[in-house]
Scaffold this motif. Structure first.
Motif, PDB file in Angstrom:
ATOM      1  N   CYS A 176       0.827  -1.210   0.000  1.00  0.00           N
ATOM      2  CA  CYS A 176       0.000   0.000   0.000  1.00  0.00           C
ATOM      3  C   CYS A 176       0.859   1.257   0.000  1.00  0.00           C
ATOM      4  N   ALA A 180       0.955   3.840  -2.990  1.00  0.00           N
ATOM      5  CA  ALA A 180       0.482   5.186  -2.658  1.00  0.00           C
ATOM      6  C   ALA A 180       1.488   6.226  -3.135  1.00  0.00           C
ATOM      7  N   MET A 187      -2.189  12.250   1.261  1.00  0.00           N
ATOM      8  CA  MET A 187      -2.555  11.753   2.577  1.00  0.00           C
ATOM      9  C   MET A 187      -2.420  12.872   3.602  1.00  0.00           C
ATOM     10  N   PHE A 246      -5.209   3.822   5.050  1.00  0.00           N
ATOM     11  CA  PHE A 246      -5.747   3.821   3.683  1.00  0.00           C
ATOM     12  C   PHE A 246      -7.173   3.280   3.735  1.00  0.00           C
ATOM     13  N   GLN A 250      -9.356   3.217  -1.388  1.00  0.00           N
ATOM     14  CA  GLN A 250      -7.973   3.442  -1.807  1.00  0.00           C
ATOM     15  C   GLN A 250      -7.215   2.125  -1.955  1.00  0.00           C
ATOM     16  N   ARG A 251      -7.434   1.208  -1.016  1.00  0.00           N
ATOM     17  CA  ARG A 251      -6.750  -0.094  -1.091  1.00  0.00           C
ATOM     18  C   ARG A 251      -7.176  -0.863  -2.339  1.00  0.00           C
TER      19      ARG A 251
END
Length: 939
Positions: A176, A180, A187, A246, A250-251
């Protein structure tokens, strides 16, 4: 976009996920903060030495690559489970396998692997055990594992029908964080104190809002400043819990980015990605999981919302909430920014239809209240006066003479829409369209900022895998100074030329279909007028108008489906670079077609119908006489055509959007109704979602297209149908809840795709608002009787009133001048009372039979034409001047948002400065320690 270790953009080694290859710079990085120790550290630099024989290439998670023995035997073509091939892969390579010990009732809401620790981020399903497809799946699973994803497979015996395997995919923390960073996900780094200060500075207390959803169940989420994620500065982000840092959407997007680029064949360059595997039927479905059931047995009043899907259903999708605001932040969190922006736009558009509907109703009511005081309508309906005027036949030979008062109903109905308030409403709607777009641009800016997608397309969007695979050439990017794939200009020109040629051909097909409808109108009305039944003859025109509109609606829907397939094929040939470019190209093609498809018949009725027949004596009359307008004008026919197409399309679309998914889900449920192996009737969460309808890839396009076509109906021809905004408002109130119900209950959860705006649709809406000004100017000037009435009042009326206008708008015709083949049949029963008729009247401004230039256009006709042209010029310039000032006066971005943007950029720079400062201090301390050790060694 990342690059491979040789600096080649988009030319991956055999096992690399396409488009996310490691650069040499990446591989040389020092371990980021939080990854210094253990197995979680990033990969070490890749050795450039020659690979061993059989080496399959490294990946960011497995830089050493796979050894020959790690790959499945490509010569074994057996059932992957029944014959043990997939079973060996699972046991030897570490894939988890679904346990038979988990009770079915516990599995109905299970969102984790069977260890109840690892969250299910994506689900794949397949029911085919054909050997070659099984081998592709095995190679694909290996590619996912190389990237660090974890997999657990549910045996087909666990499914309700005993045929479907389910593959559960999980992305660990290190995967992740890596993706990302590669995907430039923003974030949180600091709480947004400016937003709180703005709320505290509000002068007035917040008043109760009956349209607001219940904040008790959905409190406002914390507001953060954000910046692009970087593993080296991981300790500067607000990470309270790695499992929840997350979001599920998003994952799932990260997992999809891996799967869309993962290879399933080492030999062919184009054989990669879950998309191609789905097209080849290697997998029957790929989807993220819904977060539980929406219809739990517990009430929200007593137990609260058990999951976000339940919360969306209760606050958004239930019909009883039709008047409530939409929980846009929750919609965005659950379905992604692209879906969230669509519903934000749809809600904004619906709210703005309220004032337009109110003004339209007022204009309509004004026409209804003053209908019987309207002098021209009263003159037509006056049987003893001008209403007794004998009118020329509407077709050749078999059509009878008729009296003007038979058009009484038409004239009354026309006045409802063609009255003095029409001009005001047209100007109002032109200004309304500009105000709506300017304020939406402002609202869109706020939404994009709040959802961290303000500069998404410029900074974050990477090339499509299909573009990378198709591009055979490379060139240096002037910004990054790195080599990247591209398609040469001449190749693009060939593709675009093919596309344009096909589009033009299809537009000709549409125009041919519209011409066919016109021929239908001419033929049918001629047949009806020749009928011996008085009822049929008296209603021939309105019957033809309504049936032609219905036929046109059927043609529109049929051609739309054909052209959609062609537009997708052409866009694939063009091979746009990014997904946004792909959607924009497809959007322009489809809208251009739909514009001609939906509006061409309306344009014909508004601006061309009845203008091909100068007088009954002309040669053109024999061909086009049945396409004359009623003495009351063509506006009522335009109104009927617009109403049938607009309302009929809305009813059909609502049925197709909700009825078809519901029906298909019901059929799938009935087919799968059989007990599982342990005798329980419940299904696991992933199987419940499997039987739902898969959301089509371009389904949002259809939603936007429907609304934009409606926007065209509301603005382009609003002068003919002031109630169009009201019907649009009623449709949209239903549309929002229908779409919400569909997304929450009938569709599988879609992939959370990012977007910063409504894309090409804004430019299309802008173009429609400009065309609306021109269209309404011409409708008022040429289709309605507004300008001819004004010319009569101020140039020809002795008392400057509209009295006598109907008589002045009708020309005289000597029945002896009819061509022999067109003369009315005196044998008709309906013609017997007109046997002594020598003069008949027809609509137009022509010289009488006794004039030297008989039946030619009179000077009054040219006066009216000049006034119409002058009105169009003045109307357009006035409205464009006002709309231009509105666009200047309304800023695109609010001042508060501008301040927050500057604050966020400052914080991002500060975070970078602090990280570099900490790194420098660490290096200095290390350097000092090394010096001390050297001094001690020397002493």
């Amino acid at each position: 976009m990342a690059y491979n270790r040789n600096g080649d953009y988009g030319q991956p080694a055999s096992n690399h996920p396409i488009g996310f290859e490691m650069t040499s710079v990446e591989s040389d990085r020092t371990p980021p903060i939080g990854f210094e120790n253990g197995d979680d550290a990033p990969p070490a630099p890749i050795d450039d030495a020659a690979p061993e024989e059989g080496f399959t290439g490294g990946t960011p998670m497995h830089p050493e690559g796979l050894q020959p023995g790690d790959l499945p035997d490509k010569n074994v073509y057996k059932d992957p489970v029944e014959e043990g091939s997939l079973g060996r892969l699972i046991s030897e390579k570490g894939y988890g396998y679904g346990s038979h010990n988990v009770h079915t009732e516990d599995r109905q809401e299970q969102l984790f692997f069977n260890d109840n620790k690892r969250h299910i981020d994506y689900v794949l399903a397949f029911d085919d055990t054909e050997p070659r497809k099984a081998q592709k799946r095995e190679r694909f699973f290996l590619s996912l594992r190389e990237e660090g994803l974890e997999i657990e497979i549910e045996d087909k015996a666990e499914s309700r029908n005993g045929r479907v395997y389910f593959v559960k995919v999980h992305a660990p923390w290190e995967v992740c964080t890596r993706y990302a960073e590669l995907m430039n996900m923003k974030m949180p780094i600091k709480h947004n104190e400016i937003a709180r200060d703005v709320e505290e500075e509000a002068c007035l207390p917040k008043l109760p809002n009956p349209f607001e959803y219940d904040r008790e169940y959905l409190p406002e989420e914390p507001n953060y400043f954000t910046c692009a994620f970087n593993r080296e500065r991981a300790n500067q982000y607000i990470i309270e819990n790695q499992d929840t840092f997350f979001s599920p959407s998003q994952r799932s997007r990260m997992v999809y980015e891996v799967m869309v680029r993962a290879r399933y064949d080492d030999k062919e360059k184009l054989r990669f990605g879950i998309i191609r595997l789905m097209e080849n039927d290697c997998f029957t479905a790929a989807y993220p999981l819904h977060e539980g059931s929406y219809n739990t047995e517990h009430s929200m009043l007593t137990h609260g919302a058990e999951n976000e899907r339940k919360l969306l259903y209760e606050l958004w999708a239930r019909p009883k909430n039709w008047y409530k605001e939409q929980p846009l932040d929750l919609i965005r969190k659950y379905f992604g920014e692209k879906v969230g922006i669509y519903f934000a736009w749809l809600g904004f558009y619906t709210v703005w239809l309220v004032p337009a509907s109110i003004v339209g109703i007022i204009c309509f009511l004004y026409g209804a209240c003053t209908m019987y005081s309207n002098v021209p309508s009263n003159e037509i309906c006056e049987s003893g006066g001008i209403g007794a005027t004998v009118m020329c036949p509407l077709c050749d030979s078999r059509c009878p003479y008729w009296t003007l008062d038979s058009s009484c109903f038409y004239s009354r109905l026309t006045y409802l829409f063609d009255n003095p308030a029409t001009v005001f409403f047209s100007i109002f709607m032109s200004l309304w369209g500009t105000l709506f777009l300017e304020f939406w641009k402002r609202r869109q800016h706020v939404v994009a900022w709040d959802w961290d997608v303000l500069e998404f397309e410029q900074e974050q969007e990477s090339p499509r895998p299909q573009y990378i695979a198709e591009a055979k050439n490379e060139r240096k990017n002037p910004i990054t100074q790195l080599m990247e794939p591209y398609i040469p200009f001449w190749s693009k020109l060939t593709r675009v030329t093919t596309s344009i040629t096909t589009i033009l051909f299809m537009l000709c097909v549409v125009l041919a279909a519209i011409f066919g409808v016109i021929v239908y109108r001419i033929v049918v009305v001629s047949v009806l007028y020749k009928s011996d039944v008085d009822l049929v003859r008296s209603n021939a025109k309105i019957t033809t108008t309504m049936t032609a509109a219905l036929l046109n609606l059927i043609i529109i829907i049929t051609l739309s489906r054909v052209y959609r397939w062609i537009a997708i094929w052409l866009t694939n040939i063009e091979c746009p670079r990014t997904q946004s470019d792909y959607e924009d190209s497809f959007t322009f093609k489809m809208f251009l077609f739909q514009f001609v498809n939906f509006y061409s018949s309306l344009i014909y009725v508004a601006f061309f119908k009845g203008r091909f027949v100068p007088s009954p004596a002309t040669e053109q009359r024999q061909k086009y006489t049945t396409e004359q307008c009623d003495p009351a004008g063509c506006l009522i026919e335009l109104c009927i055509q617009l109403g049938i197409i607009m309302v009929g399309k809305q009813i059909l679309n609502n049925f197709m959007e909700l009825g078809m998914p519901f029906l298909m889900n019901f059929i799938r449920k009935q087919r799968g109704k059989q007990k599982t192996a342990d005798g329980q009737t419940g299904s696991a969460r992933w199987e419940q979602d499997y039987i739902l309808t898969d959301k089509p890839p371009l389904s949002l396009f259809d939603e936007y297209l429907e609304m934009v076509i409606q926007f065209g109906f509301v603005t382009l021809f609003v002068a003919a149908f002031p109630l169009a905004p009201l019907f649009a408002l009623l449709n949209n109130v239903i549309e929002i809840r229908v779409d919400a119900f569909k997304y929450v209950t009938q569709f599988r959860r879609p992939l959370a795709i990012r977007a910063q705006d409504i894309g090409a649709w804004y430019g299309i809406l802008k173009a429609l608002s400009v065309l609306a000004v021109i269209s309404n100017a011409f409708v008022i000037a040429y289709t309605s009787d507004f300008i001819p009435r004004l010319v009569h009042i101020y140039a020809y009326s002795s008392d400057e009133t509209v009295s006598g206008y109907i008589d002045a708008s009708l020309s005289y015709f000597d029945v002896n001048d009819f061509p022999p083949e067109a003369a009315p049949d005196v044998g008709l029963t309906s013609n017997q009372r007109f046997e002594n008729t020598t003069i008949c009247r027809y609509r137009g401004y022509n010289y009488p039979p006794e004039a030297a230039d008989k039946y030619e256009y009179s000077i009054k006709h040219w006066h009216i034409v000049a006034a119409q042209v002058m009105f169009v010029v003045v109307f357009e310039h006035l409205v464009f001047f006002l709309t231009s000032w509105i666009a200047v006066l309304v800023p695109d971005e609010p001042r508060a948002i501008k301040h927050q943007m500057l604050r966020e950029k400052f914080l991002a720079k500060e975070a970078l400065y602090n990280a570099e400062l900490e790194k420098t201090k660490k290096n200095r301390l290390q350097h000092d320690d090394d010096k001390e050790e050297e001094a001690d060694a020397a002493g």
